[in-house]
Design an enzyme around this catalytic site. Sequence first.
Site, mmCIF file in Angstrom:
data_model
loop_
_atom_site.group_PDB
_atom_site.id
_atom_site.type_symbol
_atom_site.label_atom_id
_atom_site.label_comp_id
_atom_site.label_asym_id
_atom_site.label_seq_id
_atom_site.Cartn_x
_atom_site.Cartn_y
_atom_site.Cartn_z
ATOM 1 N N GLU A 26 0.882 -1.166 0.000
ATOM 2 C CA GLU A 26 0.000 0.000 0.000
ATOM 3 C C GLU A 26 0.912 1.206 0.000
ATOM 4 O OE1 GLU A 26 -1.293 3.228 0.908
ATOM 5 O OE2 GLU A 26 -1.641 2.508 2.944
ATOM 6 N N CYS B 297 -3.190 8.158 3.721
ATOM 7 C CA CYS B 297 -3.015 7.822 2.309
ATOM 8 C C CYS B 297 -4.299 7.969 1.505
ATOM 9 C CB CYS B 297 -2.495 6.401 2.184
ATOM 10 S SG CYS B 297 -3.480 5.209 3.107
#
Length: 240
Positions: free
Chosen positions: A14, A48
């Site tokens: 990720e 994020c």
Amino acid sequence: MAGSANTVKKVSLELGGNAPCIVFDDADIDVAVKGSLAAKFRNSGQTCVCANRILVQEGIYEKFASAFVKAVQSLQVGNGLEESTSQGPLINEAAVQKVEKFVGDATSKGANIMLGGKRHSLGMSFYEPTVVGNVSNDMLLFSEEVFGPVAPLIPFKTEEEAIHLANDTNAGLAAYMFTKNIARSWRVSEALEYGLVGVNEGLISTEVAPFGGVKQSGLGREGSKYGMDDYLEIKYVCMG
């Protein structure tokens, strides 16, 4: 990935994003402001999946910008242990300098500061919740992840233009949109090159749904039953 290559290990990655938040002119203004605020300013913009670019259709741009600036003005900056505080500091001095660089780049290329735009009077690594208007795709605020409390507003004309602007990045983690048109919701969701899409919702992460991105935002998924797949290998047995 490079470290795992020699032994052909699977990796689940990720790697951050550059999330667009699209506000169409048929959106509910109150819902769009509330959702955009949550998507942009959670953890002072340091996640994020934070909205990195807020694309606003021209027909609603002024009305949305006015309401959004008013909402951002109400955010309380301070000690995170105090109940009234909703915005804390950035993680370190380098993070503040990065935000300053991005904002300076935008204003030097024609963007206008609608709110904030400087270090907070609290000092240290605090930065004022900021709204920057008339951002374009030649600015760092558009092309890179700011990872701070800065909301760039980018006007657009058509749905097709919004999709093009949203996908104009090597990242593909989260995206958001606000519209009351259900057909548009599905159409644009399909066209967006992102692993997660929030429709009329600014807080979309949950452990029971698959979390992950496409393009350079990573590989694999976490959460839900699909989160198990990265730990498993399929075996086929043929018995004669």
